[in-house]
Each structure stands twice: as C-alpha cells, then as structure tokens.
Scaffold this active site. Sequence first.
Site, PDB file in Angstrom:
ATOM      1  N   SER A  60      39.218  16.089  57.200  1.00 42.18           N
ATOM      2  CA  SER A  60      38.423  16.040  55.981  1.00 42.18           C
ATOM      3  C   SER A  60      37.851  14.643  55.744  1.00 42.18           C
ATOM      4  CB  SER A  60      39.273  16.527  54.804  1.00 42.18           C
ATOM      5  OG  SER A  60      38.488  16.669  53.662  1.00 42.18           O
ATOM      6  N   ASP A  86      31.351  15.788  52.645  1.00 42.83           N
ATOM      7  CA  ASP A  86      32.385  15.084  53.400  1.00 42.83           C
ATOM      8  C   ASP A  86      32.364  15.656  54.833  1.00 42.83           C
ATOM      9  OD1 ASP A  86      33.679  17.520  52.922  1.00 42.83           O
ATOM     10  OD2 ASP A  86      35.640  16.571  52.687  1.00 42.83           O
ATOM     11  N   ASP A 100      33.998  17.673  56.692  1.00 46.39           N
ATOM     12  CA  ASP A 100      34.152  19.099  56.983  1.00 46.39           C
ATOM     13  C   ASP A 100      33.376  19.960  55.989  1.00 46.39           C
ATOM     14  OD1 ASP A 100      36.086  18.381  55.010  1.00 46.39           O
ATOM     15  OD2 ASP A 100      37.194  20.227  55.398  1.00 46.39           O
ATOM     16  N   ASP A 115      33.345  20.650  52.822  1.00 41.31           N
ATOM     17  CA  ASP A 115      33.831  21.474  51.708  1.00 41.31           C
ATOM     18  C   ASP A 115      33.572  20.794  50.367  1.00 41.31           C
ATOM     19  OD1 ASP A 115      35.821  19.574  52.174  1.00 41.31           O
ATOM     20  OD2 ASP A 115      37.493  20.991  52.032  1.00 41.31           O
TER      21      ASP A 115
HETATM   22 MG    MG Z   1      36.981  18.075  53.082  1.00 39.61          MG
END
Ligand code: MG
Length: 452
Positions: A98, A238, A240, A242
């Site tokens: 992340s 960010d 990844d 999300d």
């Molecule tokens: Mg993330």
Amino acid sequence: MGRLMVSISGVRGEVPEVLTPRVAEDFGAAFAAMLGPGKTVVLGRDTRSSGPAVRDAVTAGLTAGGLDVVDLGVVSTPGVALMTKRLGADGGVVITASHNPLPYNGIKFLSPEGLSLPAGQGQRLKALWQAGQFSSAGAPGKVRANDQTHQVHVEAVCDILDTEAIASRRFKVVLDSINGAGIVGSKLLLERLGCELVHINDDPEADFAHRPEPLAENLTGLCEAVRRAGAAIGFAQDPDADRLAIVDETGNYIGEEYTLPLTAAFVLRHRRGDLATNLSTSRMMDAVAERFGVKLHRAPVGEANVAARMVQANCVFGGEGNGGVMDPRVVIVRDSFVGMGLMLNYLAESGKTVSALARELPRYEMIKQKFPCPVGQAERVLDAVKAAFARQSGARFNEEDGIRVDLPEGWVHVRPSNTEPIIRITAEGTPGGPARAIAAEAQRLVQEALEA
Ligand code: MG
C-alpha cells in the site's frame, strides 16, 4: 531493518530481508491449508519491483497446497477484490505494501466476497502460519492468467454513474498515480468519462515519484500541475489505488478526510440509507448523515471492521477518513476508482466547483499524534483517559476500539496499535482551539499514565 508485521489482514515487511521468499511461500501454504485443496484464488500485485518475486513465492505455497491460482497481473487492490467476487473464487491475494515506501511489500488476503478477511479468519490464518505445518495436498494446483480486471472494474464503476452527464462536461482532470497499480484502469475510466486527462507519475516501470502516502506534503507536484493545467480537479492515488485524495480547482489539497464525506453526500442525494465509518474519522460524516436524516455507524479502525459493519447494517455507503470509500454496488473494499467517479458525477450534477462543495461541509481541525506504549500498559492508559474525561459534562464514550470520547466541542480517540507498541491519539474540533485543547489534554493524560 524493521520487523515482520503480521496482522489479521496479512503480512508486511522489507523484501527480501524481512518478508523473505520463505515467509511468502509459507503464507501461501497457510492460506491453502485454511481453504482446503481444489479451491481457486485470484491474485494481483501492485507495481513494486519486488512484486514478481513475492508473487512467485506465494504462488508456490498456494499451488503446493492444491489451490488453483488466477493471476491478474498488475492491478489495483479493489480490482483484485472485484475479480474475486465476479469470478466466484474462494479467496483473493493482493501483493502490495500500500502506502509504505518502496523497500516494503506485503501480502493481503481476501474473502470470497472480495472483502478483507474477517477477524476470526485472519486469526486462524496467522495461527496456521505460526504452526508452520502444511500438509502436502497431493496434486498441485494450476496457474492461469486473466487480463480482464481493468475492463471489468471500469464497467462496474460506470454502472453506478451518470456517465453521459459527466462526459458532457469534458472535465480537465490531473491524476497522480504514483507510478502505481492504478495507472491503466484509471486512464481507461477517465477516458470513458470523457475527461481531458493530464496523467502524472504514470510509468509502471518507474519507482515511486514521491513518498507514496497521499498526504499534502507529498502532493505538491500534483497541486502545481492542477494550477498549471487550469484543471477542474486533481486526484492522487496510493500505490495500490484504494485510497484517494483530492485537490481543488485552485490547486489546493483539501485533505484526505474530505474524500469520504463529499462522495457520501453525493450518494445520499440518490439513495437514502445508513453510512458506516471508523472511530477515527472526521465529524464531517456525522454532518452528512444528519443532513440526509440517516444513521452513521462507527466501527473499530480497520477496513475489515468497517466492511463488516456495512454488511451488518445494510449501509448504502461507507469508508475511512484516509480517502478510502466503499460502495457496496461495486465491492465493499476501499476504491479510488469509485471515489473519482462519484466526485466527477457530483461536480457534473451540482454544477459547483470542488472548493464550493468542500465549503458546504463543516470545517474542523484534526490533530494526530502517536506515543511509544509498552505492551501491557494500554489498559491502564485507557482507564486514566476515561476517568479524567468522565468528569467533563456531556462526555460520551465508545470503547469498542481503545476509547473515543465525544464532547460537544470535539472528540478524541485514543487507541493502542494492533501491530506496533504505540498508542495513537486523534482529536478533532472546530479550528483554532478546541481540537488542540482536547489533543493536549489527551496527550497529558496518556503521558501521566505511562509515567505512573
Ligand atoms: Mg492502499
């Protein structure tokens, strides 16, 4: 070198020294042992250069345990979640650290619905990994590739939007994808929505262009790009994809805490129903719930907890103050694609600017602090905080996750971390005094209790 962080949602650490190939393989084997042979899992990763090595190791553990693996390649975390659900798989695996810096990577496990593992199952997976005895499953599982994630995800997001209304405005949008997993799908989405896209940090082969957490100090380049382009809005993901942060039309970073209440306000214009968020999220969410006459549920911090509350209370929308929005019509996982789509729809439908929409929310100041707290001391600290605030009139307490104290002028949430020996204090109040006074009071109580 840090230590391996093992939580109920998965494992994280520097690669290859801490999150070693052995750890990755064993976690794969533990997940296989939990699900049982003959099942299928979906797997995706972000753009980190360590991703292929971690994928190979975890896949070795999964297939040795008899699981078939559908490899989605480089995709966002919500993309993996959605595909887990859509393909009817028995679980999902996301390889990402992340917003952590480049040396880190991690492995996160998802339920068949694509949700973060519920606490009980997360504990079970951890226990299986710790026990370290993985029986051989006989015939190993097979691996096959699937390249449909971006298409499927964009379609699912467009299904909840008025795409024509958005496209007719031909919004100029600057997107900072931090050279992460959001690059391909987001470009597809914003083109589909008729936006004129200025895409920065959109090279999946390059290292992160700045520190990856979507906070003000890391997004000066995006703010500048919005000003230079004269764009209607700036978005930051960010690695990844999300979490989503928003920059307004003047190039001002409005703050991650705004992403959730703004999109929630838009959703509630069309669909009345309850909302859910965590105990550390801004009171702006209470204001939105109140404006539309719906209930706001507060769950312990952690995506899985908010998701579980959303399912339990049949919420129409929810998420976390860190820019993570969740719409059950797509998948109950934080999703920056959903956040971008809903914000653009809000702009199109209201005819207002981002800064004007942000001004419709009450203004608060939030203060976040953390202190080292030796293991075993947290109970005593929380008791002291409760005893002191109980003397203040109008104080209300929630003790589901540390302690949250709501006062008329603001609130404070004091919670021990689940993964590190620290205690976090988050306080919020009207700007200029209350927030700081409440945070200072909580800090004094915590320090006194630790020294006693
Ligand atoms: Mg993330």
